[in-house]
Design an enzyme around this catalytic site. Structure first.
Site, PDB file in Angstrom:
ATOM      1  N   LYS A 201      -7.407   2.323   6.222  1.00 17.08           N
ATOM      2  CA  LYS A 201      -6.150   1.555   5.808  1.00 17.08           C
ATOM      3  C   LYS A 201      -6.632   0.206   5.693  1.00 17.08           C
ATOM      4  CE  LYS A 201      -2.005  -0.171   7.929  1.00 17.08           C
ATOM      5  NZ  LYS A 201      -1.030  -0.282   8.951  1.00 17.08           N
ATOM      6  N   ARG A 211       6.818  -5.631   5.492  1.00 20.78           N
ATOM      7  CA  ARG A 211       7.033  -6.334   6.625  1.00 20.78           C
ATOM      8  C   ARG A 211       8.498  -7.167   6.704  1.00 20.78           C
ATOM      9  NH1 ARG A 211       0.749  -8.605   6.781  1.00 20.78           N
ATOM     10  NH2 ARG A 211      -0.017  -6.614   7.038  1.00 20.78           N
ATOM     11  N   ARG A 223      -4.304  -9.294   9.802  1.00 16.13           N
ATOM     12  CA  ARG A 223      -4.819  -7.850  10.566  1.00 16.13           C
ATOM     13  C   ARG A 223      -6.168  -7.629  10.158  1.00 16.13           C
ATOM     14  NH1 ARG A 223       0.408  -6.615  12.150  1.00 16.13           N
ATOM     15  NH2 ARG A 223       1.904  -6.264  10.805  1.00 16.13           N
ATOM     16  N   GLU A 239     -14.816   6.250   8.484  1.00 11.40           N
ATOM     17  CA  GLU A 239     -13.652   6.117   9.069  1.00 11.40           C
ATOM     18  C   GLU A 239     -12.930   7.597   8.950  1.00 11.40           C
ATOM     19  OE1 GLU A 239     -12.246   4.485  11.259  1.00 11.40           O
ATOM     20  OE2 GLU A 239     -12.584   2.349  10.771  1.00 11.40           O
ATOM     21  N   LYS A 254      -4.656   4.079   2.157  1.00 11.14           N
ATOM     22  CA  LYS A 254      -3.749   3.322   2.070  1.00 11.14           C
ATOM     23  C   LYS A 254      -3.951   1.640   1.903  1.00 11.14           C
ATOM     24  CE  LYS A 254      -0.048   1.279   4.805  1.00 11.14           C
ATOM     25  NZ  LYS A 254       0.622   1.006   5.974  1.00 11.14           N
ATOM     26  N   SER A 280       4.688  -0.715  -0.245  1.00  9.02           N
ATOM     27  CA  SER A 280       5.717  -1.520  -0.353  1.00  9.02           C
ATOM     28  C   SER A 280       5.206  -2.521  -1.588  1.00  9.02           C
ATOM     29  CB  SER A 280       6.380  -2.230   0.766  1.00  9.02           C
ATOM     30  OG  SER A 280       5.325  -3.207   1.339  1.00  9.02           O
ATOM     31  N   TYR A 319       8.254   5.283  -1.708  1.00  7.68           N
ATOM     32  CA  TYR A 319       9.521   4.872  -1.709  1.00  7.68           C
ATOM     33  C   TYR A 319      10.312   5.488  -2.860  1.00  7.68           C
ATOM     34  CZ  TYR A 319       7.484   1.915   1.714  1.00  7.68           C
ATOM     35  OH  TYR A 319       7.074   1.506   2.887  1.00  7.68           O
TER      36      TYR A 319
HETATM   37  C1  PBG Z   1       1.917  -0.880  10.356  1.00  6.08           C
HETATM   38  C2  PBG Z   1       2.301  -0.385   9.156  1.00  6.08           C
HETATM   39  C3  PBG Z   1       2.341  -1.226   7.855  1.00  6.08           C
HETATM   40  C4  PBG Z   1       2.784  -0.515   6.643  1.00  6.08           C
HETATM   41  C5  PBG Z   1       2.867   0.882   7.209  1.00  6.08           C
HETATM   42  N1  PBG Z   1       2.621   0.707   8.604  1.00  6.08           N
HETATM   43  C6  PBG Z   1       2.294  -2.676   7.804  1.00  6.08           C
HETATM   44  C7  PBG Z   1       0.985  -3.224   8.300  1.00  6.08           C
HETATM   45  O1  PBG Z   1      -0.019  -2.850   8.244  1.00  6.08           O
HETATM   46  O2  PBG Z   1       0.854  -4.576   8.078  1.00  6.08           O
HETATM   47  C8  PBG Z   1       2.881  -0.727   5.419  1.00  6.08           C
HETATM   48  C9  PBG Z   1       3.711   0.304   4.427  1.00  6.08           C
HETATM   49  C10 PBG Z   1       3.777  -0.247   3.157  1.00  6.08           C
HETATM   50  O3  PBG Z   1       3.583  -1.455   2.802  1.00  6.08           O
HETATM   51  O4  PBG Z   1       4.883   0.247   2.590  1.00  6.08           O
HETATM   52  N2  PBG Z   1       2.496  -0.152  11.309  1.00  6.08           N
END
Ligand code: PBG
Length: 329
Positions: A201, A211, A223, A239, A254, A280, A319
């Site tokens: 990720k 968010r 992050r 990983e 992701k 998203s 989505y």
């Molecule tokens: C963190 C998490 C995130 C997403 C899924 N799980 C956000 C992040 O890491 O800041 C993002 C998924 C998306 O953007 O559709 N628990």
């Protein structure tokens, strides 16, 4: 006389009509490959649309059940649940409250669908901490890895107890899969509850709209101290291999489209069931460009999702799952 230096090579013969194209089509996307991420929010009376994600809602329990029913009847196999709690604190303690919104939603889905719907749960803390980071903070503002992992394990056991099929740790803490597997096994869930590991990720700007939906933007910093550098692919494979060794059942990469090379490499290196998350921001961009009339949004979305499958993902979190499933029917 042939115009072609290699007269027998005429690839267009197989593109001549839809019947021939169908015959030689290499990749299929079916409703059963799709996982729909869903948000359920505590303490609201009506579902709230997420402005930056057309068609996506923060659900009440009732609207969540209705949405899951629609998805299932369209052939979607699975949902990934994100809980948005009414209260947050520095430790994210709501994440392991058995009466919290997430386990309550899992129980309701399980009651409505029995074993016919695969229910996955996000196992992370950022929706539950008041600072928005994926674990508790040290005095210097960095996330305490091992404390986060201990909390993930508690949350995962609680999600398993509520009836989750697969827990999905998304925090990118070292050792999270091993700790969760051990905790699930100790709690008697060795046989039934699996782990979909967000193995690879990235620290991505494509998570912006999520968010808003999950109300989890970090209140300071970013992050990059735990999620991966977008420049790295070898590290993404490492990983993934680590998570396989720690006991992951399914892997997840992701975001999806900017990282299709990583999807392919993780698939080839592990031969594990693999999901990719069309996140998203990726979803929002398609809608935004389509609204301006700059692209044909339906065709771009369908092309994007088949591209993710072709790159090596068995499963696609999107989505657009419901929309895509109905279009495939
Ligand atoms: C963190 C998490 C995130 C997403 C899924 N799980 C956000 C992040 O890491 O800041 C993002 C998924 C998306 O953007 O559709 N628990």
């Amino acid at each position: 006389m042939s115009l072609n230096a290699f007269p027998s090579r005429r690839p267009r013969r197989l593109r001549l009509n839809e019947a021939r194209r169908r015959l030689v089509r290499e990749t299929a996307l079916t409703p059963g490959d799709l996982i729909a991420p869903l948000f359920v929010k505590e303490g609201i009376d009506d579902a709230q649309p997420v402005a930056s994600m057309p068609g996506v809602m923060q659900h009440t329990l009732d609207s969540l059940l209705a949405e899951a029913k629609d998805l299932r009847s369209a052939g979607v196999s699975a949902v990934m649940l994100f809980g948005v709690p009414a209260s947050k604190d520095a430790e994210g303690t709501e994440a392991w409250n058995a009466r919290g919104i997430l386990p309550t939603a899992v129980r309701a889905l399980r009651e409505a669908h029995g074993d016919d719907l695969v229910v996955l749960t996000d196992t992370c803390l950022d929706e539950y901490t008041d600072h928005g980071h994926c674990g508790p903070l040290r005095p210097d503002g960095t996330v305490d890895n091992d404390a986060a992992v201990t909390s993930y394990a508690r949350a995962a056991v609680m999600q398993a107890e509520a009836g989750a099929d697969l827990v999905a740790p998304s925090g990118m803490m070292d050792g999270q899969v091993a700790a969760i597997r051990a905790a699930l096994d100790d709690a008697g869930h060795a046989e039934r509850v699996g782990i979909m590991a967000y193995c690879t990720k990235y620290a991505s700007a494509f998570y912006g709209p999520f968010r808003d939906a999950a109300e989890c933007a970090p209140q300071f910093g970013d992050r990059s101290g735990y999620q991966m550098d977008p420049a790295n692919a070898d590290e993404g494979v490492r990983e993934a291999l680590t998570d396989v060794a720690e006991g992951a059942d399914v892997l997840l990469v992701k975001p999806a489209v900017p990282y299709l090379d990583v999807v392919r490499r993780v698939k080839d290196a592990t031969a594990m069931p693999l999901a990719a998350y069309h996140v998203s921001g990726e979803y929002a961009m398609v809608h935004a460009a389509a609204e301006r009339g700059w692209i044909d949004g339906d065709r771009v979305m369908a092309e994007t999702l088949i591209g993710i499958r072709r790159a090596g993902a068995d499963l696609v979190l999107t989505y657009a799952a419901g929309w895509m499933a109905r279009r495939l029917a």
